[in-house]
Design a protein around this motif. Structure first.
Motif, mmCIF file in Angstrom:
data_model
loop_
_atom_site.group_PDB
_atom_site.id
_atom_site.type_symbol
_atom_site.label_atom_id
_atom_site.label_comp_id
_atom_site.label_asym_id
_atom_site.label_seq_id
_atom_site.Cartn_x
_atom_site.Cartn_y
_atom_site.Cartn_z
ATOM 1 N N UNK A 59 1.092 -1.173 -0.038
ATOM 2 C CA UNK A 59 0.182 0.048 -0.025
ATOM 3 C C UNK A 59 1.091 1.378 -0.274
ATOM 4 N N UNK A 60 0.808 2.292 -0.711
ATOM 5 C CA UNK A 60 1.414 3.877 -0.732
ATOM 6 C C UNK A 60 1.223 4.154 1.185
ATOM 7 N N UNK A 61 2.136 4.990 1.476
ATOM 8 C CA UNK A 61 2.338 5.896 2.405
ATOM 9 C C UNK A 61 1.626 6.503 2.262
ATOM 10 N N UNK A 62 1.096 6.713 3.502
ATOM 11 C CA UNK A 62 -0.035 8.352 3.912
ATOM 12 C C UNK A 62 0.164 8.581 5.034
ATOM 13 N N UNK A 63 -0.468 9.639 5.134
ATOM 14 C CA UNK A 63 -0.434 10.318 6.702
ATOM 15 C C UNK A 63 -1.604 9.952 7.414
ATOM 16 N N UNK A 144 -3.630 4.648 38.903
ATOM 17 C CA UNK A 144 -3.223 4.894 37.158
ATOM 18 C C UNK A 144 -1.862 4.494 37.031
ATOM 19 N N UNK A 145 -1.972 4.480 35.762
ATOM 20 C CA UNK A 145 -0.356 4.010 35.165
ATOM 21 C C UNK A 145 0.032 5.207 34.412
ATOM 22 N N UNK A 146 0.246 5.719 33.944
ATOM 23 C CA UNK A 146 1.228 7.366 33.449
ATOM 24 C C UNK A 146 0.664 7.072 31.866
ATOM 25 N N UNK A 147 0.001 7.913 31.964
ATOM 26 C CA UNK A 147 -0.619 8.036 30.327
ATOM 27 C C UNK A 147 0.217 7.640 29.328
ATOM 28 N N UNK A 148 -0.184 6.815 28.167
ATOM 29 C CA UNK A 148 0.709 6.987 26.877
ATOM 30 C C UNK A 148 0.667 7.364 25.437
ATOM 31 N N UNK A 149 0.754 8.885 25.127
ATOM 32 C CA UNK A 149 0.238 9.459 24.486
ATOM 33 C C UNK A 149 1.312 9.645 23.005
ATOM 34 N N UNK A 150 0.558 8.758 21.488
ATOM 35 C CA UNK A 150 1.663 8.544 21.114
ATOM 36 C C UNK A 150 0.887 8.892 19.044
ATOM 37 N N UNK A 151 1.741 9.368 18.274
ATOM 38 C CA UNK A 151 0.953 9.456 17.044
ATOM 39 C C UNK A 151 1.056 8.518 16.078
ATOM 40 N N UNK A 152 -0.355 8.014 15.985
ATOM 41 C CA UNK A 152 -0.599 7.033 15.307
ATOM 42 C C UNK A 152 -0.115 6.858 13.550
ATOM 43 N N UNK A 153 1.268 5.865 13.647
ATOM 44 C CA UNK A 153 2.015 6.015 12.208
ATOM 45 C C UNK A 153 1.008 4.926 11.481
ATOM 46 N N UNK A 154 1.239 5.247 9.609
ATOM 47 C CA UNK A 154 0.887 4.011 9.294
ATOM 48 C C UNK A 154 1.997 3.282 8.676
ATOM 49 N N UNK A 155 1.782 1.658 9.230
ATOM 50 C CA UNK A 155 2.960 0.515 8.767
ATOM 51 C C UNK A 155 3.051 -0.070 8.269
ATOM 52 N N UNK A 156 3.627 -0.911 7.432
ATOM 53 C CA UNK A 156 3.655 -2.027 6.735
ATOM 54 C C UNK A 156 4.339 -3.148 7.611
ATOM 55 N N UNK A 157 3.710 -4.259 7.573
ATOM 56 C CA UNK A 157 4.369 -5.244 8.130
ATOM 57 C C UNK A 157 5.636 -5.762 6.691
ATOM 58 N N UNK A 158 6.654 -6.632 7.641
ATOM 59 C CA UNK A 158 7.047 -7.495 6.845
ATOM 60 C C UNK A 158 7.128 -8.728 6.919
ATOM 61 N N UNK A 159 7.188 -9.787 7.870
ATOM 62 C CA UNK A 159 6.271 -11.017 8.070
ATOM 63 C C UNK A 159 6.304 -10.527 10.026
#
Length: 809
Positions: A59-63, A144-159
């Motif tokens: 699939x193409x890379x996209x944001x 509570x555990x420390x909140x985890x804030x991350x940016x969701x990135x499109x990734x292609x699996x290899x295997x």
């Protein structure tokens, strides 16, 4: 003047044939041998260089304009998660500049939130804004555990890699960590663990020992935290030498923890942790793990870097696997499965096969209707135009993926049509008696306006796709861009390179014997006597022609609307990965869930033997998961987790080499599986292959009452089970657990108990008190002080021993 004309009726040259001036860029390239061949060589070299730089992926890379917030609160119900975490976070992030929508999901013990932003927003700034907003919240529960804030990135699996053998889970995790580090050092972007449970050190103290020493779990936990530290204490300058001061008494193993003093009296009596507690290493409760036919296993999911070639990434993995054989014990089994690059390779081969088939068909048709030399040059224009388009794609940052290959396959017909139109008209002019030089020039000049108009019409039909602004628009934007590049390359080849080659070919024809072929005579007779009268009637009777066209359009629309011709927005091939999800009622032990996973695995291989008669001919690999379910590849929704939930992943041999289709295999697998008592949900479905992420159809039930929503979901499921073509059906609102509400009696309040103190002592009794966290082998290890398992399992909540604030009980 006498005209040599064997393919058409003799007639004088049309005066319009000589109206095109002998000047311009088309005329220059038609008579300039070096210029045409040099341009063709440049396009070929440009394309060959572009192929070396072109990324190959599915699939193409996209944001993705998504930010995720993940918060854990162990032991909390979904309602508590919603009221204490989600309701606290949503008001803070909802009004951040550029936020489009906020989607939140409350699980037992965990909250998952996705904040979607507008496309014009800088995601770096958006990530910082969300992190700042979450850090400002002061109303979060204390545990509570420390909140985890991350940016969701499109990734292609290899295997995917599965590691198993006759080893403990800790040893398998050690080997998996080494393999992960080696793969990352070889340039792979990210390698994630699957089924690797977090390590913990448990300090189990019986309630009798606590009462004897007049201690609570919280007090023991506090003593361990203060006695086991690794704390820099500044620096000191003495005697002209600067030295750092450090307190390093951090206990990192059960043996070191056992030597910590828990009680030290003025009389000199000391009580060590080993005297009152059982200290040992274990794994975190309710974390997912994996099993296969050999026993416990650890999985690795390999992802490529953004912009990397999927095939190159897979080659790096395969090269490492050939080198790793002698580094680990022979009994350690390392299996590579779900190779994502195989799908990329299959689509590239499909493109080459379609292109080769088209080239052969073009050659056959052109050899029949045109001269052989002309046919060869027309067919040669296909790879030249495609190479030029591939070179331009590499310069524009595009990739060779499923979307761009779809556009390239459509472009095959466009490239061939352009060349056929020009070559046919040029050959016609020459057969009418025109000189081969003029025929080549005039054929290209006269066909340029109509061909250009047709190409612009095609481009105009696809360019509006670029106006689509959502995720689908980002994915399919490569179609109009790639198709436009193919059209431009086709025009260059057709009007700047092909005319000179047609000129050379027609020169050979003029110099040789020019006798008519019998096929030409018969074909032209059929055309003039049969086809031309029909064309004349359709032209003269315009009303009939328009009516027939409208009728054919209505027939086409009717075929689509009635379902006789199926419509699918994004058709994907059959997947080789099958997924099975199941769930018991909440509270089911992990051991029972593991039994069901083993049963699904038994049914998988049993069905294989029944359908094929031998093992290994249909199923490549299978592995089960306890504590997690799958939503499918490419889905951004959170997988449901819990000890009562399980899943199984099976990889079949490639669909090109097996006769058993997925639907047949799924039905046989479901029939062979013996469901255990207490199971609430069981579905088997195939994983997605490319296309937009998510399920095929999503139906949302919205309401305020969870019980009514669950009833509506169950009723909807029962109604939809009879629909044809339905493979799997499930809902994401599991049944919750029963709650026990604590309320302090007046007698307890008189003693000095508070609601917070009672709740914390009860929580520590069942879930344990976290004494310490430290990093070891790139992971966080938790030291947890708790009651022994037999006490918490065999006693009710009324039997818990509580210590009053004044030391009483």
């Amino acid at each position: 003047m006498v005209f040599k004309n064997y393919s058409q009726k003799n007639r004088p040259i049309n005066p319009r044939d000589t109206m095109a001036p002998n000047r311009g860029i088309i005329a220059f390239f038609s008579r300039h041998k070096v210029a045409a061949n040099l341009l063709m060589a440049i396009l070929i070299l440009y394309g060959m260089f572009g192929i070396t730089q072109l990324k190959r992926q599915l699939m193409p890379d996209f944001g993705l304009e998504l930010i995720s917030v993940d918060v854990e609160w162990q032991g909390a119900s979904a309602e508590d998660i919603e009221s204490n975490i989600i309701n606290a976070v949503e008001p803070e992030v909802r009004f951040i500049n550029g936020v489009k929508e906020v989607n939140s999901t409350a699980f037992e013990g965990r909250a998952k939130m996705y904040i979607s932003f507008k496309e014009s927003v800088s995601m770096t700034k958006a990530l910082t804004d969300v992190q700042s907003a979450v850090s400002r919240i002061t109303t979060f529960p204390q545990d509570i555990e420390k909140p985890i804030v991350t940016q969701v990135l499109q990734r292609d699996e290899v295997c995917a890699i599965d590691i198993s053998g006759p080893f403990s889970e800790k040893t398998l995790k050690f080997y998996a960590r080494q393999i992960r580090d080696d793969l990352i050092s070889r340039g792979l972007a990210n390698v994630e663990f699957q089924g690797a449970r977090d390590s913990e050190i448990w300090v189990e103290i019986s309630s009798d020992n606590l009462r004897e020493l007049d201690l609570t779990l919280a007090q023991v936990s506090s003593e361990l935290a203060s006695s086991s530290i690794d704390l820099p204490s500044g620096s000191i300058n003495s005697g002209g030498v600067s030295r750092q001061i450090r307190s390093d008494r951090l206990a990192r193993s059960p043996n070191e923890l056992r030597d910590i003093e828990v009680v030290s009296k003025a009389s000199g009596e000391k009580v060590y942790l080993s005297d009152i507690a059982n200290v040992y290493e274990t794994f975190r409760v309710n974390s997912s793990y994996r099993v296969n036919t050999e026993g416990p296993s650890i999985g690795l999911k390999v992802y490529r870097t953004r912009g990397a070639d999927s095939l190159v990434s897979q080659q790096a993995v395969e090269k490492y696997m050939t080198q790793v054989a002698g580094l680990y014990p022979a009994s350690l089994e390392i299996v590579v499965y779900d190779v994502f690059s195989d799908q990329v390779r299959q689509r590239i081969n499909m493109l080459l096969e379609n292109g080769g088939t088209g080239l052969i068909l073009v050659l056959l048709v052109l050899f029949v209707f045109l001269n052989g030399r002309v046919a060869i040059w027309v067919a040669a224009g296909i790879p030249v135009a495609f190479l030029a388009a591939l070179g331009a794609m590499s310069q524009m940052g595009l990739s060779l993926d499923m979307i761009s290959m779809f556009a390239l396959i459509m472009g095959i017909g466009i490239v061939v049509d352009d060349a056929i139109v020009v070559s046919e008209h040029t050959t016609t002019l020459h057969r009418r008696g025109m000189n081969y030089k003029e025929a080549a020039r005039l054929g290209a000049q006269r066909m340029f306006p109509p061909v250009l108009a047709a190409m612009l019409t095609t481009v105009a039909a696809f360019l509006p796709i670029l106006l689509i602004q959502n995720d689908v628009g980002n994915i399919i934007s490569a179609v109009p861009i790639t198709l436009s590049l193919v059209i431009i390359a086709s025009l260059i080849e057709c009007f700047l390179i092909l005319p000179h080659h047609l000129r050379s070919s027609l020169k050979k024809v003029s110099e040789g014997e020019n006798k008519p072929r019998k096929f030409d005579v018969y074909f032209n007779r059929f055309r003039d006597d049969r086809v031309l009268p029909i064309i004349e009637k359709t032209y003269t009777k315009k009303g009939f022609t328009i009516t027939a066209t409208i009728c054919m359009l209505l027939v086409s629309l009717t075929l689509l609307s009635t379902g006789r011709v199926n419509f699918e927005f994004f058709d994907t091939p059959e997947s080789d990965i099958l997924l099975a999800n199941f769930s018991f009622s909440p509270g089911t032990s992990e051991e029972r869930t593991e039994e069901m996973v083993n049963e699904i695995g038994r049914a998988l291989y049993s069905v294989e033997e029944k359908l094929t008669g031998q093992k290994g001919s249909l199923v490549n690999y299978g592995v089960g998961n306890i504590g997690v379910s799958y939503t499918g590849k490419g889905s951004f929704s959170s997988d449901v987790s819990g000890g009562h939930i399980g899943s199984f992943v099976a990889e079949l041999v490639s669909g090109d080499v097996r006769l058993i289709r997925n639907r047949e295999f799924i039905e046989a697998w479901e029939a062979e599986t013996r469901l255990m008592s207490g199971i609430e949900n069981f579905v088997i479905f195939e994983d997605s292959v490319g296309g937009p992420p998510g399920r095929d159809i999503d139906i949302r039930v919205i309401g305020d009452n969870l019980s009514q929503m669950k009833k509506a979901a169950l009723a909807l499921r029962n109604e939809m089970r009879v629909l044809p073509g339905l493979i799997a059906l499930e809902d994401d609102l599991p049944y919750g657990k029963e709650e026990i509400l604590l309320e302090i009696k007046p007698e307890g309040e008189a003693i000095g108990f508070t609601a917070e103190e009672v709740a914390r002592q009860v929580r520590n009794s069942f879930s344990g008190s976290v004494a310490q966290r430290f990093s070891q082998d790139t992971e966080e290890v938790i030291v947890r002080v708790k009651l022994p398992g037999d006490e918490t399992e065999n006693q009710t909540i009324r039997d818990i021993y509580l210590t009053a604030p004044d030391g009483g009980s």
